[in-house]
Design an enzyme around this catalytic site. Sequence first.
Site, PDB file in Angstrom:
ATOM      1  CD  GLU A 169      -0.965  -6.689   5.273  1.00  0.00           C
ATOM      2  OE1 GLU A 169      -0.627  -6.981   3.959  1.00  0.00           O
ATOM      3  OE2 GLU A 169      -1.205  -5.469   5.462  1.00  0.00           O
ATOM      4  CB  CYS A 206      -1.005  -0.122   1.120  1.00  0.00           C
ATOM      5  SG  CYS A 206      -2.384   0.716   0.781  1.00  0.00           S
ATOM      6  CG  HIS A 217      -3.338  -3.807   3.144  1.00  0.00           C
ATOM      7  ND1 HIS A 217      -2.362  -3.242   3.943  1.00  0.00           N
ATOM      8  CD2 HIS A 217      -3.825  -2.776   2.786  1.00  0.00           C
ATOM      9  CE1 HIS A 217      -2.293  -2.037   4.065  1.00  0.00           C
ATOM     10  NE2 HIS A 217      -3.251  -1.725   3.306  1.00  0.00           N
TER      11      HIS A 217
HETATM   12  N1  GLN Z   1      -1.999   6.771   2.970  1.00  0.00           N
HETATM   13  C1  GLN Z   1      -2.367   6.017   1.990  1.00  0.00           C
HETATM   14  C2  GLN Z   1      -3.727   5.648   1.264  1.00  0.00           C
HETATM   15  O1  GLN Z   1      -4.275   6.352   2.025  1.00  0.00           O
HETATM   16  C3  GLN Z   1      -1.756   4.493   2.085  1.00  0.00           C
HETATM   17  C4  GLN Z   1      -2.843   3.640   2.907  1.00  0.00           C
HETATM   18  C5  GLN Z   1      -2.094   2.370   3.531  1.00  0.00           C
HETATM   19  O2  GLN Z   1      -1.030   2.096   3.255  1.00  0.00           O
HETATM   20  N2  GLN Z   1      -3.178   1.557   3.936  1.00  0.00           N
HETATM   21  O3  GLN Z   1      -3.636   5.613   0.119  1.00  0.00           O
END
Ligand code: GLN
Length: 615
Positions: A536, A407, A534
């Site tokens: 994970e 992310c 994600h």
């Molecule tokens: N802050 C970033 C976004 O909102 C990444 C979010 C995250 O890593 N979960 O896109």
Amino acid sequence: MQKAGNKKEMKYVLVTGGVVSGLGKGVTASSVGLLLQSCGLRVTSIKIDPYLNTDAGTMSPFEHGEVFVLDDGGEVDLDLGNYERFLDIKLTRDNNITTGKIYQSVIDKERRGDYLGSTVQVVPHITDAIQEWIERVAAIPVDGKEGSPDVCVIELGGTIGDIESMPFIEALGQFSYRVGTGNFCLIHVSLVPVLNVVGEPKTKPTQHSVRGLRSLGMTPNILACRSTMELDVNVKEKLSRFCHVPLENIVSLYDVPNIWHIPSLMRDQKAHEAILKALNLLSVVCKPALENWTTMAQRCDMLQEPVVVAMVGKYTGLSDAYLSIHKALLHASVACRRKLIINWVSASDLEDATALKDPEANRAAWNSLKAADAVLVPGGFGDRGVEGKIIAAKYARKNKIPYLGICLGMQVAVIEYARSVLGLQNANSTEFDANTKNPCVIFMPEGSKTHMGGTMRLGSRRTYFQVADCKSAQLYGNQSFIDERHRHRYEVNPNMVSQLEKAGLSFTGKDETGQRMQIVELHSHPYFVGVQFHPEYKSRPRKPSALFLGLIAAASGQLDAFLKKSVGGTKANGYIPIGKGKPGLSPKHRYGPINAKVNIGSFDGMYTNGNGLHV
Ligand code: GLN
């Protein structure tokens, strides 16, 4: 379990905690679920968090540990992650009950006029709402099969006696009475402290805690006693006498090197028989099939050769802040037969500003980073440490160190590439610099462009592979698409994609519109992968996440072997054909996940004695 009228009777196991918090109640409840599952029962679970927040989405990972994200976009307590991993199930947002959710539902009803004429009170309105919620959610299938599960394991967060949990205790007391003996089993997890190594285990705190439970109208069927050492039969006898729990229903849960030992620890003390007896399910009695778990647990204890991963994040003081990533790394490390060592690197310590302010911290952070076999930059919000994460991505790219960016970790990799390779000096995400001239990451909500509230892209979304032989596609078993969970607002700016691609960055996974970049890779690098999702959250002990497996395999010199197997995979190698691939993928690319046959498990610090593999 079939009642007259063919309606299946649901069985409930309630797990409460006494004496102190942090005893590993979640792991105990997950292990109970696994034990019942291994007796052939279909198990679901509910976690009750008595706090007022509607969900965990707004809570700081610093205080509460990570926010776990479900397929349906629910942002829930990290214990639901334990359940999903142990039981290999998929829960829904409603499987996490909070005081906030219950009061909200009752107040909404009151406003609609559903209670017209009555005074709305904790008893019966809140307590009824809790019971209805439990009954409704327990019936939702979570294992991919049709029909409701057999048993629902309910974990009540907090400790008996907390003011916040009172309405829940009252509701659960009424509920146990309503569903009746034979359908409800209460397991109380308590602490039996041993004051020094040769000292006597002390039963008094447990006695008090059971007394507290009784004063609230609940009688435990089973006592699960956490202690540093195995409890002698005379200690169990004392507990039995004072707590009015049969001797054979007292389970000693002593410290073990890793939490995969817990289910067999329970089985060896016949906890499953006590539970099945309380649930009037003695017909089910069998020997729980836990061989896989026992083997995994033992194998883990024996791993010697280390693999060191630098985790460059913000909340490095509390490892629970990245619990699922830690577990996913562990799953992959065990599959690669490596002992996982995580070097927690505070991202901001890598920055030049720290070098001036605190040279020692800066040197230590760099040493940790340089000592690692792989670099992982996890997700995050807010600008603290972002420059440090960009530095880590650059270090991994230039030195050809395996890199996985999750992310925000993908976004910083793209920003770094734009700055270093395209020469766009102040390239940035508009999250951190709203006026940047080179916005390579921008606010891209699926809904409103003007409102922040409710604009997070949350839950399961589909990614289509664009390049058949890229590493990520191969690691995922050459499927044409994958579904992974998301939690973000910002994304790679589609207008800059062709510029970045011309410079060598490859966007190997996109959404169905082709507008959202989901996976980025550098072909010229041994393993440089960034993902907007994600992975994970869906890693399981026996099915490690493909991209984590790729990272650890690359870090331990095994990636080529893995990829060869994947491309040339046949049924004999354990790769299961998964049906039609996307046009353009050759038949050899239509095989199931590389991880389909890997058998491994997970850990939890709360249950280990500190000498185990967990770090
Ligand atoms: N802050 C970033 C976004 O909102 C990444 C979010 C995250 O890593 N979960 O896109």
